[in-house]
Design an enzyme around this catalytic site. Structure first.
Site, PDB file in Angstrom:
ATOM      1  CE  LYS A 380      -0.303  -0.390   5.042  1.00 25.34           C
ATOM      2  NZ  LYS A 380      -1.142  -0.906   6.136  1.00 25.34           N
ATOM      3  NE  ARG A 474      -7.068  -0.470  11.305  1.00 25.59           N
ATOM      4  CZ  ARG A 474      -5.815  -0.589  10.880  1.00 25.59           C
ATOM      5  NH1 ARG A 474      -4.977   0.410  11.024  1.00 25.59           N
ATOM      6  NH2 ARG A 474      -5.399  -1.698  10.323  1.00 25.59           N
ATOM      7  CG  HIS A 502      -4.067  -5.325  11.760  1.00 21.71           C
ATOM      8  ND1 HIS A 502      -2.984  -5.833  11.072  1.00 21.71           N
ATOM      9  CD2 HIS A 502      -3.766  -4.029  12.019  1.00 21.71           C
ATOM     10  CE1 HIS A 502      -2.065  -4.887  10.934  1.00 21.71           C
ATOM     11  NE2 HIS A 502      -2.502  -3.789  11.500  1.00 21.71           N
ATOM     12  NE  ARG A 561      -2.682  -8.398   7.213  1.00 17.81           N
ATOM     13  CZ  ARG A 561      -3.277  -8.912   8.288  1.00 17.81           C
ATOM     14  NH1 ARG A 561      -3.857 -10.085   8.217  1.00 17.81           N
ATOM     15  NH2 ARG A 561      -3.299  -8.238   9.417  1.00 17.81           N
ATOM     16  CE1 TYR A 607      11.117  32.216   3.171  1.00 13.21           C
ATOM     17  CE2 TYR A 607      11.298  29.813   3.209  1.00 13.21           C
ATOM     18  CZ  TYR A 607      10.994  30.988   2.538  1.00 13.21           C
ATOM     19  OH  TYR A 607      10.585  30.931   1.248  1.00 13.21           O
ATOM     20  CB  CYS A 655      12.726  26.055   1.976  1.00 14.95           C
ATOM     21  SG  CYS A 655      13.959  27.084   2.771  1.00 14.95           S
ATOM     22  CG  MET A 656       7.520  23.336  -1.008  1.00 20.30           C
ATOM     23  SD  MET A 656       6.283  24.152  -2.011  1.00 20.30           S
ATOM     24  CE  MET A 656       5.159  24.771  -0.794  1.00 20.30           C
ATOM     25  CG  ASP A 657      10.754  23.844  -3.662  1.00 22.51           C
ATOM     26  OD1 ASP A 657       9.794  23.062  -3.615  1.00 22.51           O
ATOM     27  OD2 ASP A 657      10.654  25.077  -3.823  1.00 22.51           O
TER      28      ASP A 657
HETATM   29  C1  LIG Z   1      -0.440  -1.875   6.767  1.00 21.59           C
HETATM   30  C2  LIG Z   1      -0.959  -3.176   7.145  1.00 21.59           C
HETATM   31  C3  LIG Z   1      -0.097  -4.277   7.272  1.00 21.59           C
HETATM   32  C4  LIG Z   1       1.394  -4.164   7.173  1.00 21.59           C
HETATM   33  O1  LIG Z   1       1.856  -3.604   8.361  1.00 21.59           O
HETATM   34  P1  LIG Z   1       3.421  -3.472   8.704  1.00 21.59           P
HETATM   35  O2  LIG Z   1       3.432  -3.090  10.101  1.00 21.59           O
HETATM   36  O3  LIG Z   1       3.954  -2.438   7.800  1.00 21.59           O
HETATM   37  O4  LIG Z   1       4.026  -4.798   8.453  1.00 21.59           O
HETATM   38  C5  LIG Z   1      -0.660  -5.507   7.521  1.00 21.59           C
HETATM   39  N1  LIG Z   1      -1.996  -5.652   7.658  1.00 21.59           N
HETATM   40  C6  LIG Z   1      -2.852  -4.611   7.580  1.00 21.59           C
HETATM   41  C7  LIG Z   1      -4.295  -4.831   7.755  1.00 21.59           C
HETATM   42  C8  LIG Z   1      -2.360  -3.345   7.329  1.00 21.59           C
HETATM   43  O5  LIG Z   1      -3.200  -2.315   7.254  1.00 21.59           O
END
Ligand SMILES: *Cc1c(COP(=O)(O)O)cnc(C)c1O
Length: 720
Positions: A380, A474, A502, A561, A607, A655-657
């Protein structure tokens, strides 16, 4: 690990190019015409259809699913082959002039058909046939199943076959004989143009889609050798019957090439890029080598050996072709390198992504998990700022077959980039986007029982994983509401292929955190038990993200995951040390020194007059700022960068850049144009993402996923 490896295909390409030379020189001609026929009239005929099949496999392998309608890939392919064809025509123009090609009377149509079908020089027909055949297969595949596409291509093939080695059969009907007579005014041979190529390109394309039954090496070898024997029988029988007008097409050639290609895929082996490229050049250049060898023979008075002895002639042509191919390959590689130097060097601020470390990190995580637990790579947020398509493709090459993203657009971007395997959307997908889930073969998370009803009402079958809330509060249906959970699995249109939860405190080492995590595990187990008791298959189970793997590696589920750990990071420095895992950070962040300036004591930098030089100082300005993801709070909290292998503290406001650093204490002369390292190694010194996160008072995850979109990305990859 299922790493796609095409070494055997690459090697055979090289060998196939030598077979083509055999066709055009007849290596055994002066010894035994019969044996020569066996080689060039039958066996060597595997070469060209094999090239077609390989081309179809690799071209169509990159397109799967709905984004096949995106024609850019096809356009690029046609431009590439078209340019090669143009170069070939130009290269052989002098020979055409010499051999009197332009003296024969020819209509405009005659020139056009030579250009479109016959290739203007005898071997070049392959390139227009490849382009036409690929277009035909592309169009057929959009409208038909693979089976029907192959059936349509077979009709074309059969028609061309009757004008090739089965011509004697066509001649027996005066209608057909007349028809082919007309045809031969346009095509020198029926294998040119659209008769021959589509079936083999289509076979490659169908194989690329996968889903064919796995076969053992010995099974495939037997099938290949059996078809090869039949091919010999067919070739000799046709010759004895006097049917062939030409001998490039046979019936049994189709299974022979099919099994040969499958056998080579199954053999695998590390890729041989040079062999692959050399095969193209050998194919294109060998007619020049034939002319060259004749010229050399004449000039040296060695005609009797070099030309009349067919085997010596073949060897000389082959050697010269290989030499020419090596020379051209070298020139092409050098010019590519030049081009790369010019266009692609980043100049302002960029990340360097070392893709090889994904192989390493994936293996570290795998070896920590029980055998049988596979990785679902979390990519992601553009793979935590690393570039999701490249990352997912590399992980796929390392055997990872499941990916997870936060939302549907991230998933579609992966598919459009050509990523295969399962893709799970972890978040909610709004109703008006649900149709796209099946179009892109995505798996959707069911976030609770109401969500299941909404997905059911969408009217389409959807692949889903069900999320259970075991205490994170969540997403997910709360674990204790078992009736509602069961109702999700009973929705008729939801094909549940997984169940997950999770962990909320897997990173915590306090007794409370550990106890809480254990409770979450027990709750998850309880839900799974109840599902099974109700006769429901929960599909693949997964619970652990990175910290779940690091701290609870004994948990045995189908998938884990990991996100952050795959990138070689943990949330903070302390955890990284404590984990004892040899994770290698994939990403470095760099920028350029745009000015070095002496500032007298008492002067201000940046700045708001926030930094006043207490001594005479040298200040370097860097081409990177908070819009690139550098947290603005770093200078006050000890933030540094690496210049010439030394640490230089950030001074003034970011700064920004741009930003400024103090390089007074760096002995080496810091100069305009120097590269600075904000994350990564320079000489002996290293700044980790965890260290930057510590200065910023956040976690590594936030630092990498907040890197700005305008940073260039450089991918490093040694092992491919
Ligand atoms: C982001 C996410 C992960 C990965 O988490 P890490 O801590 O980066 O390994 C796994 N499962 C779910 C549901 C997530 O949202």
């Amino acid at each position: 690990m299922a790493k796609p490896a095409f070494g055997a295909v690459d090697r055979f390409k090289w060998f196939a190019a030598l077979l083509v030379i055999a066709i055009h020189t007849g290596p055994l001609d002066s010894y035994s015409p019969k044996a020569d026929f066996l080689i060039i009239g039958v066996l060597a005929r595997l070469a060209v259809p094999f090239f077609f099949a390989a081309s179809g496999y690799f071209f169509f392998g990159k397109l799967t699913g709905e984004w096949e309608r995106d024609r850019t890939a096809l356009r690029k392919f046609l431009v590439r082959i078209g340019l090669l064809y143009g170069a070939g025509i130009a290269a052989y123009l002098p020979l055409n002039v010499y051999s009197g090609y332009f003296e024969e009377p020819r209509s405009a149509w005659g020139y056009a058909s030579d250009l479109l079908f016959n290739g203007t020089f005898y071997h070049l027909w392959y390139l227009p046939a490849l382009m036409l055949g690929t277009c035909i297969v592309y169009a057929l595949r959009l409208r038909l199943t693979d089976r029907m596409m192959l059936a349509a291509a077979s009709v074309l093939y059969a028609f061309a076959l009757l004008g090739d080695s089965y011509y004697g059969l066509a001649e027996q009907s005066s209608f057909l004989a007349g028809l082919y007579d007309h045809l031969f005014r346009v095509f020198d041979y029926t294998r040119n143009g659209i008769g021959f190529a589509p079936l083999y390109i289509g076979l490659g394309a169908a194989l690329a889609r996968g889903g064919v039954k796995e076969r053992s090496l010995s099974w495939l070898s037997t099938a290949f050798l059996a078809s090869l024997s039949l091919l010999v029988v067919e070739g000799i029988a046709l010759r004895d019957a006097g049917w062939p007008r030409h001998d490039s097409m046979y019936v049994v050639l189709v299974p022979a090439v099919y099994y040969l290609f499958r056998l080579l895929l199954a053999l695998g082996g590390a890729q041989r890029r040079q062999a692959r490229q050399a095969s193209t050049w050998i194919y294109l250049l060998h007619p020049l080598a034939i002319v060259g060898v004749r010229g050399i023979a004449k000039a040296t008075g060695l005609t009797s050996v070099l030309v009349r002895d067919s085997l010596v002639h073949y060897a000389a042509v082959a050697l010269l072709s290989i030499g020419l191919a090596a020379a051209v390959g070298r020139i092409v590689r050098i010019s590519e390198r030049w081009k790369r130097c010019g266009d692609n060097l980043p100049h302002r601020a960029w990340t360097e992504i070392d893709l090889d470390y994904f192989a390493h990190n994936a293996n570290v995580l795998r070896s920590r998990l029980p055998a049988g637990t596979e990785l679902m790579a979390v990519v992601k947020a553009d793979a935590y700022g690393h570039g999701s398509v490249r990352v997912a493709k590399r992980l796929y090459a390392e055997g990872v077959r499941s990916f997870a993203v936060a939302e549907i657009d991230e998933a579609i971007a992966l598919r459009k980039g050509g990523v295969r395997g399962d893709i799970l959307v972890l978040g909610y997908t709004p109703t008006h986007r649900l149709r796209e889930l099946s179009r892109y073969r995505l798996t959707q998370t069911v976030v609770n029982a109401e969500d299941a009803e909404r997905l059911q009402a969408a009217g389409k079958k959807l692949r889903v994983h069900v999320k259970i809330d075991t205490g994170m509060n969540r997403l997910g249906e709360p674990w204790e509401r078992i009736e509602r959970i069961l109702s999700i699995y009973r929705q008729s249109r939801l094909q549940v292929s997984g169940t997950f939860s999770h962990l909320a405190a897997a990173d915590g080492m306090k007794p409370g955190d550990i106890a809480f995590t254990r409770v979450q595990v027990v709750r998850f187990e309880e839900v799974v038990r109840q599902l099974r008791a109700a006769g429901i298959d929960p599909g693949k189970l997964h619970l652990q993200s990175s910290y779940g793997i690091v701290n609870y590696p004994e948990l045995r589920y189908d998938l884990a995951r990991p996100g952050i750990a795959l990138y070689g990071l943990l949330s903070n420095e302390r955890d990284k040390l404590r984990s004892g895992l040899d994770l290698r950070p994939v990403l470095s962040l760099k920028a350029t020194v745009t000015r070095v300036n002496d500032v007298r004591a008492g002067e201000f930098v940046g700045y708001g007059r926030s930094f006043a030089a207490l001594r005479d100082s040298r200040i370097a300005t860097l081409s990177i700022g908070y819009a690139d993801g550098i947290p603005r709070g770093l200078p006050e909290r000890g933030g540094c960068v690496l210049v010439r292998g030394r640490r230089a503290p950030m001074v003034g406001k970011i700064c920004m850049d741009q930003m400024t650093v103090d390089v007074t204490d760096i002995d080496d002369d810091v100069r305009q144009g120097d590269t600075v390292t904000l994350i990564g190694q320079d000489g002996e010194e290293r700044i980790t993402v965890e260290e930057v996160a510590g200065w910023a008072g956040t976690i590594s995850n936030e630092i990498v996923s907040s890197l700005g979109a305008r940073l260039d990305r450089q991918y490093l990859e040694r092992t491919s």
